[in-house]
Design a protein around this motif. Structure first.
Motif, PDB file in Angstrom:
ATOM      1  N   ARG A   1       1.967  -3.832  -6.325  1.00 55.02           N
ATOM      2  CA  ARG A   1       1.006  -4.931  -6.388  1.00 55.02           C
ATOM      3  C   ARG A   1       1.451  -6.044  -5.448  1.00 55.02           C
ATOM      4  NH1 ARG A   1       2.653  -8.985 -10.316  1.00 55.02           N
ATOM      5  NH2 ARG A   1       4.630  -8.373 -11.289  1.00 55.02           N
TER       6      ARG A   1
ATOM      7  N   ARG B   1       0.831  -1.211   0.000  1.00 58.27           N
ATOM      8  CA  ARG B   1       0.000   0.000   0.000  1.00 58.27           C
ATOM      9  C   ARG B   1       0.860   1.253   0.000  1.00 58.27           C
ATOM     10  NH1 ARG B   1      -3.166  -0.920   4.433  1.00 58.27           N
ATOM     11  NH2 ARG B   1      -4.928  -1.624   3.160  1.00 58.27           N
ATOM     12  N   GLN B   2       1.861   1.300   0.875  1.00 53.96           N
ATOM     13  CA  GLN B   2       2.664   2.512   1.003  1.00 53.96           C
ATOM     14  C   GLN B   2       3.571   2.715  -0.204  1.00 53.96           C
ATOM     15  OE1 GLN B   2       3.854   3.048   4.981  1.00 53.96           O
ATOM     16  NE2 GLN B   2       5.260   4.715   4.593  1.00 53.96           N
TER      17      GLN B   2
ATOM     18  N   VAL C   1      -9.314  -5.345   1.870  1.00 59.21           N
ATOM     19  CA  VAL C   1      -8.252  -4.539   1.245  1.00 59.21           C
ATOM     20  C   VAL C   1      -8.689  -4.185  -0.178  1.00 59.21           C
ATOM     21  CG1 VAL C   1      -5.835  -4.459   0.538  1.00 59.21           C
ATOM     22  CG2 VAL C   1      -6.488  -5.675   2.636  1.00 59.21           C
ATOM     23  N   ARG C   2      -9.008  -2.925  -0.390  1.00 58.08           N
ATOM     24  CA  ARG C   2      -9.526  -2.481  -1.697  1.00 58.08           C
ATOM     25  C   ARG C   2      -8.542  -1.622  -2.468  1.00 58.08           C
ATOM     26  NH1 ARG C   2     -13.707  -5.965  -2.153  1.00 58.08           N
ATOM     27  NH2 ARG C   2     -15.152  -5.807  -0.376  1.00 58.08           N
ATOM     28  N   ASP C   3      -7.497  -1.162  -1.786  1.00 59.52           N
ATOM     29  CA  ASP C   3      -6.602  -0.193  -2.414  1.00 59.52           C
ATOM     30  C   ASP C   3      -5.278  -0.797  -2.868  1.00 59.52           C
ATOM     31  OD1 ASP C   3      -5.891  -0.711   0.185  1.00 59.52           O
ATOM     32  OD2 ASP C   3      -5.252   1.327   0.654  1.00 59.52           O
ATOM     33  N   VAL C   4      -5.164  -2.123  -2.826  1.00 62.49           N
ATOM     34  CA  VAL C   4      -3.948  -2.805  -3.282  1.00 62.49           C
ATOM     35  C   VAL C   4      -4.341  -3.891  -4.273  1.00 62.49           C
ATOM     36  CG1 VAL C   4      -1.997  -4.263  -2.599  1.00 62.49           C
ATOM     37  CG2 VAL C   4      -2.731  -2.382  -1.108  1.00 62.49           C
ATOM     38  N   PRO C   5      -3.790  -3.895  -5.484  1.00 66.51           N
ATOM     39  CA  PRO C   5      -4.072  -4.982  -6.430  1.00 66.51           C
ATOM     40  C   PRO C   5      -3.441  -6.283  -5.944  1.00 66.51           C
ATOM     41  CG  PRO C   5      -2.448  -3.467  -7.352  1.00 66.51           C
ATOM     42  CD  PRO C   5      -2.913  -2.855  -6.075  1.00 66.51           C
TER      43      PRO C   5
ATOM     44  N   GLY D   1       2.756   1.714  -3.239  1.00 66.74           N
ATOM     45  CA  GLY D   1       1.970   1.723  -4.465  1.00 66.74           C
ATOM     46  C   GLY D   1       2.269   0.522  -5.334  1.00 66.74           C
TER      47      GLY D   1
END
Length: 296
Positions: free
Chosen positions: A33, A28-29, A78-82, A31
Protein backbone atom coordinates in the motif's frame (compact mmCIF):
# COMPACT_ATOMS: atom_id res chain seq x y z
CA UNK A 1 13.47 -6.39 4.25
CA UNK A 2 10.01 -6.84 2.88
CA UNK A 3 7.98 -3.90 1.60
CA UNK A 4 4.32 -3.79 2.63
CA UNK A 5 3.92 -0.05 3.17
CA UNK A 6 5.51 2.71 1.06
CA UNK A 7 5.51 6.30 2.37
CA UNK A 8 6.03 8.97 -0.31
CA UNK A 9 6.82 12.56 0.56
CA UNK A 10 5.02 15.06 -1.66
CA UNK A 11 5.52 18.76 -2.31
CA UNK A 12 3.73 20.93 -4.91
CA UNK A 13 6.81 21.21 -7.14
CA UNK A 14 7.96 19.65 -10.39
CA UNK A 15 10.25 17.18 -8.59
CA UNK A 16 7.23 15.60 -6.86
CA UNK A 17 6.55 13.49 -9.96
CA UNK A 18 9.90 11.73 -9.62
CA UNK A 19 9.32 10.52 -6.07
CA UNK A 20 5.72 9.54 -6.79
CA UNK A 21 6.76 7.54 -9.87
CA UNK A 22 9.30 5.53 -7.87
CA UNK A 23 6.89 5.08 -4.95
CA UNK A 24 4.13 3.75 -7.21
CA UNK A 25 6.57 1.43 -8.97
CA UNK A 26 7.80 -0.02 -5.66
CA UNK A 27 4.30 -0.37 -4.19
CA UNK A 28 2.91 -2.01 -7.32
CA UNK A 29 5.71 -4.54 -7.72
CA UNK A 30 5.80 -5.37 -4.01
CA UNK A 31 2.01 -5.59 -3.69
CA UNK A 32 2.20 -2.91 -1.01
CA UNK A 33 0.00 0.00 0.00
CA UNK A 34 1.08 3.56 -0.62
CA UNK A 35 0.71 6.59 1.63
CA UNK A 36 1.32 10.03 0.11
CA UNK A 37 2.27 12.56 2.76
CA UNK A 38 2.54 16.34 2.80
CA UNK A 39 4.49 17.86 5.70
CA UNK A 40 3.23 21.36 6.47
CA UNK A 41 4.41 23.98 8.97
CA UNK A 42 3.05 23.30 12.46
CA UNK A 43 0.62 25.47 14.37
CA UNK A 44 2.22 28.13 16.54
CA UNK A 45 3.23 26.75 19.92
CA UNK A 46 2.68 30.07 21.71
CA UNK A 47 -0.82 31.55 21.62
CA UNK A 48 -1.22 34.81 19.71
CA UNK A 49 -4.17 37.03 18.94
CA UNK A 50 -7.10 34.77 18.17
CA UNK A 51 -7.71 36.19 14.71
CA UNK A 52 -4.10 35.67 13.61
CA UNK A 53 -4.07 32.09 14.91
CA UNK A 54 -7.30 31.32 13.09
CA UNK A 55 -6.06 32.89 9.85
CA UNK A 56 -2.80 30.92 10.00
CA UNK A 57 -4.60 27.65 10.65
CA UNK A 58 -7.03 28.34 7.80
CA UNK A 59 -4.13 29.10 5.47
CA UNK A 60 -2.34 25.86 6.39
CA UNK A 61 -5.55 23.88 5.96
CA UNK A 62 -6.11 25.39 2.52
CA UNK A 63 -2.53 24.76 1.39
CA UNK A 64 -2.69 21.18 2.66
CA UNK A 65 -5.97 20.47 0.87
CA UNK A 66 -4.65 21.93 -2.40
CA UNK A 67 -1.38 20.00 -2.19
CA UNK A 68 -3.00 16.65 -1.50
CA UNK A 69 -5.56 17.29 -4.25
CA UNK A 70 -2.68 17.84 -6.66
CA UNK A 71 -1.23 14.50 -5.60
CA UNK A 72 -4.60 12.81 -6.15
CA UNK A 73 -4.79 14.25 -9.66
CA UNK A 74 -1.30 13.05 -10.51
CA UNK A 75 -2.14 9.53 -9.32
CA UNK A 76 -5.69 9.43 -10.70
CA UNK A 77 -4.75 6.79 -13.25
CA UNK A 78 -3.24 4.40 -10.69
CA UNK A 79 -5.93 1.78 -10.03
CA UNK A 80 -3.89 -1.20 -8.92
CA UNK A 81 -2.26 0.27 -5.79
CA UNK A 82 -4.20 1.17 -2.61
CA UNK A 83 -3.37 4.82 -1.83
CA UNK A 84 -4.20 7.11 1.05
CA UNK A 85 -3.24 10.73 1.61
CA UNK A 86 -2.13 12.27 4.90
CA UNK A 87 -0.62 15.47 6.26
CA UNK A 88 1.66 16.10 9.21
CA UNK A 89 2.97 19.21 10.89
CA UNK A 90 6.70 19.76 11.38
CA UNK A 91 9.14 22.60 10.76
CA UNK A 92 11.36 20.23 8.80
CA UNK A 93 9.84 18.19 5.98
CA UNK A 94 12.44 15.41 6.35
CA UNK A 95 11.97 15.22 10.12
CA UNK A 96 8.22 15.15 9.60
CA UNK A 97 8.50 12.25 7.17
CA UNK A 98 10.76 10.39 9.60
CA UNK A 99 8.13 10.87 12.32
CA UNK A 100 5.41 9.58 9.99
CA UNK A 101 7.54 6.60 9.01
CA UNK A 102 7.90 5.62 12.67
CA UNK A 103 4.25 6.31 13.46
CA UNK A 104 2.85 4.34 10.49
CA UNK A 105 5.48 1.56 10.48
CA UNK A 106 6.45 2.38 6.89
CA UNK A 107 8.92 0.02 5.25
CA UNK A 108 10.49 2.66 3.00
CA UNK A 109 10.28 6.44 2.57
CA UNK A 110 10.47 7.72 -1.01
CA UNK A 111 11.31 11.25 -2.17
CA UNK A 112 12.60 12.94 -5.31
CA UNK A 113 15.87 14.74 -5.93
CA UNK A 114 16.40 18.37 -5.02
CA UNK A 115 15.62 20.60 -8.02
CA UNK A 116 19.16 21.89 -8.53
CA UNK A 117 20.57 18.49 -9.47
CA UNK A 118 21.49 17.35 -12.96
CA UNK A 119 19.06 15.27 -14.96
CA UNK A 120 19.13 11.54 -14.11
CA UNK A 121 21.21 12.28 -11.02
CA UNK A 122 20.36 12.67 -7.33
CA UNK A 123 20.91 15.94 -5.52
CA UNK A 124 20.36 16.24 -1.78
CA UNK A 125 18.29 19.08 -0.38
CA UNK A 126 17.22 19.77 3.18
CA UNK A 127 14.46 17.13 3.14
CA UNK A 128 16.82 14.38 1.99
CA UNK A 129 19.52 15.54 4.39
CA UNK A 130 17.16 15.28 7.36
CA UNK A 131 15.90 11.86 6.27
CA UNK A 132 19.36 10.53 5.52
CA UNK A 133 20.55 11.40 9.01
CA UNK A 134 17.64 10.12 11.03
CA UNK A 135 15.02 8.00 9.27
CA UNK A 136 14.09 4.76 11.05
CA UNK A 137 13.12 3.26 7.68
CA UNK A 138 15.07 2.85 4.44
CA UNK A 139 15.09 5.97 2.26
CA UNK A 140 14.67 5.68 -1.52
CA UNK A 141 15.73 8.61 -3.70
CA UNK A 142 14.51 9.10 -7.27
CA UNK A 143 16.83 10.89 -9.73
CA UNK A 144 15.75 14.15 -11.30
CA UNK A 145 13.48 13.48 -14.29
CA UNK A 146 12.60 9.93 -13.20
CA UNK A 147 8.88 10.68 -13.38
CA UNK A 148 9.04 11.80 -17.02
CA UNK A 149 9.46 8.29 -18.40
CA UNK A 150 9.68 5.78 -15.56
CA UNK A 151 10.44 2.13 -16.38
CA UNK A 152 7.54 -0.34 -16.23
CA UNK A 153 9.08 -1.96 -13.17
CA UNK A 154 12.24 -2.73 -11.26
CA UNK A 155 14.43 -5.20 -13.13
CA UNK A 156 17.54 -5.45 -10.97
CA UNK A 157 18.80 -4.64 -7.46
CA UNK A 158 22.47 -3.78 -7.01
CA UNK A 159 24.14 -3.72 -3.59
CA UNK A 160 27.28 -1.66 -3.03
CA UNK A 161 29.27 -4.11 -0.90
CA UNK A 162 32.20 -3.57 1.40
CA UNK A 163 33.60 -5.91 4.01
CA UNK A 164 31.84 -4.91 7.24
CA UNK A 165 28.76 -6.05 9.21
CA UNK A 166 26.53 -3.29 7.84
CA UNK A 167 27.12 -4.34 4.24
CA UNK A 168 26.57 -7.99 5.12
CA UNK A 169 23.20 -7.11 6.58
CA UNK A 170 22.41 -4.98 3.51
CA UNK A 171 22.99 -8.02 1.31
CA UNK A 172 20.64 -10.13 3.41
CA UNK A 173 17.97 -7.44 3.29
CA UNK A 174 18.42 -7.04 -0.47
CA UNK A 175 18.07 -10.79 -1.01
CA UNK A 176 14.69 -10.72 0.76
CA UNK A 177 13.59 -7.72 -1.30
CA UNK A 178 14.84 -9.24 -4.57
CA UNK A 179 12.84 -12.37 -3.79
CA UNK A 180 9.71 -10.32 -3.12
CA UNK A 181 10.13 -8.23 -6.28
CA UNK A 182 11.21 -11.25 -8.36
CA UNK A 183 14.36 -9.59 -9.72
CA UNK A 184 18.03 -10.63 -9.87
CA UNK A 185 20.61 -9.25 -7.48
CA UNK A 186 24.01 -7.82 -8.33
CA UNK A 187 26.80 -7.29 -5.80
CA UNK A 188 29.41 -4.67 -6.62
CA UNK A 189 32.54 -3.42 -4.89
CA UNK A 190 34.10 -0.12 -5.91
CA UNK A 191 37.87 0.07 -6.30
CA UNK A 192 39.35 3.54 -6.73
CA UNK A 193 42.59 3.48 -8.73
CA UNK A 194 44.49 6.69 -8.17
CA UNK A 195 48.00 5.92 -9.36
CA UNK A 196 50.02 4.30 -12.16
CA UNK A 197 53.30 3.27 -10.52
CA UNK A 198 54.13 -0.45 -10.26
CA UNK A 199 53.61 -0.58 -6.50
CA UNK A 200 50.13 0.93 -6.81
CA UNK A 201 49.23 -1.40 -9.67
CA UNK A 202 50.39 -4.43 -7.69
CA UNK A 203 48.41 -3.31 -4.66
CA UNK A 204 45.28 -2.75 -6.77
CA UNK A 205 45.65 -6.19 -8.31
CA UNK A 206 45.66 -7.73 -4.82
CA UNK A 207 42.66 -5.61 -3.81
CA UNK A 208 40.71 -6.65 -6.91
CA UNK A 209 41.46 -10.30 -6.24
CA UNK A 210 40.45 -10.03 -2.58
CA UNK A 211 37.18 -8.18 -3.19
CA UNK A 212 36.28 -10.54 -6.04
CA UNK A 213 36.74 -13.47 -3.64
CA UNK A 214 34.64 -11.65 -1.02
CA UNK A 215 31.82 -11.08 -3.49
CA UNK A 216 31.83 -14.68 -4.69
CA UNK A 217 31.70 -15.91 -1.09
CA UNK A 218 28.77 -13.64 -0.27
CA UNK A 219 26.94 -14.60 -3.47
CA UNK A 220 27.24 -18.34 -2.76
CA UNK A 221 25.46 -17.85 0.55
CA UNK A 222 22.32 -16.32 -0.94
CA UNK A 223 20.70 -18.70 -3.36
CA UNK A 224 18.17 -19.33 -4.94
CA UNK A 225 18.14 -15.62 -5.90
CA UNK A 226 20.21 -15.13 -9.04
CA UNK A 227 23.28 -13.19 -7.89
CA UNK A 228 25.92 -11.59 -10.11
CA UNK A 229 29.16 -10.08 -8.84
CA UNK A 230 31.28 -7.30 -10.34
CA UNK A 231 34.32 -5.32 -9.22
CA UNK A 232 34.03 -1.76 -10.55
CA UNK A 233 37.21 0.25 -10.92
CA UNK A 234 37.79 3.90 -11.76
CA UNK A 235 39.82 6.96 -10.89
CA UNK A 236 37.03 7.93 -8.47
CA UNK A 237 33.66 6.63 -7.32
CA UNK A 238 31.75 8.33 -10.14
CA UNK A 239 34.02 6.78 -12.77
CA UNK A 240 33.77 3.35 -11.13
CA UNK A 241 29.97 3.47 -11.09
CA UNK A 242 29.76 4.45 -14.75
CA UNK A 243 32.16 1.69 -15.82
CA UNK A 244 29.30 -0.81 -15.94
CA UNK A 245 25.88 -0.93 -17.61
CA UNK A 246 22.83 0.02 -15.56
CA UNK A 247 19.68 -1.43 -17.11
CA UNK A 248 16.38 0.43 -17.10
CA UNK A 249 14.65 -0.51 -13.87
CA UNK A 250 17.85 -0.78 -11.83
CA UNK A 251 18.06 0.30 -8.19
CA UNK A 252 21.21 0.71 -6.10
CA UNK A 253 21.17 -0.24 -2.40
CA UNK A 254 23.68 1.05 0.16
CA UNK A 255 24.21 0.43 3.85
CA UNK A 256 24.45 3.27 6.34
CA UNK A 257 27.76 4.25 7.86
CA UNK A 258 28.87 2.21 10.86
CA UNK A 259 29.53 5.49 12.67
CA UNK A 260 25.86 6.44 12.67
CA UNK A 261 23.18 5.84 15.30
CA UNK A 262 21.73 2.35 15.59
CA UNK A 263 18.56 1.72 13.55
CA UNK A 264 18.80 5.05 11.77
CA UNK A 265 19.94 5.96 8.29
CA UNK A 266 23.27 7.77 8.44
CA UNK A 267 25.56 8.91 5.64
CA UNK A 268 29.31 8.51 5.56
CA UNK A 269 31.62 10.17 3.05
CA UNK A 270 31.61 7.22 0.66
CA UNK A 271 27.82 6.85 0.77
CA UNK A 272 27.43 10.54 0.00
CA UNK A 273 29.69 10.23 -3.05
CA UNK A 274 27.78 7.16 -4.24
CA UNK A 275 24.45 8.97 -3.95
CA UNK A 276 25.71 11.93 -5.98
CA UNK A 277 27.10 9.63 -8.68
CA UNK A 278 24.31 7.03 -8.82
CA UNK A 279 22.89 6.58 -12.34
CA UNK A 280 19.59 5.18 -11.03
CA UNK A 281 17.30 5.34 -7.98
CA UNK A 282 19.08 4.58 -4.73
CA UNK A 283 17.94 3.15 -1.41
CA UNK A 284 19.83 3.75 1.85
CA UNK A 285 19.27 1.18 4.60
CA UNK A 286 19.42 2.03 8.32
CA UNK A 287 21.85 0.23 10.59
CA UNK A 288 20.44 -2.94 12.16
CA UNK A 289 17.17 -2.74 10.23
CA UNK A 290 14.54 -4.72 12.11
CA UNK A 291 10.85 -4.74 11.21
CA UNK A 292 9.04 -7.12 13.52
CA UNK A 293 8.29 -10.38 11.75
CA UNK A 294 9.04 -8.79 8.37
CA UNK A 295 12.80 -8.58 8.87
CA UNK A 296 14.79 -10.46 6.26
Amino acid sequence: MKIEHVLAGFVPESRCRDGLALAVLLARQAGARLTVAYVHPPAWTTPGPGKIDAEWQAYIAEQTAQTLEQARRLLAGVRDVPIDYVSHGNRGSGRGLAELAARTDADVVVIGSAPRGGRSRISLGSTADQLLHGSPAPVALAPRGYGTSPPPGLRQLTVAYRRDPAAGQAVRQAVTLATQLDVPLRLITLVVSGGRCSVVKEMLARVREQVADDLETVARGHRPVRVEVEVLEGRDIAAALTSVDWPAGAMLICASSQAGPLRRVFLGDVSLKIIRSAPCPLMMLPRNLQKKSKSG
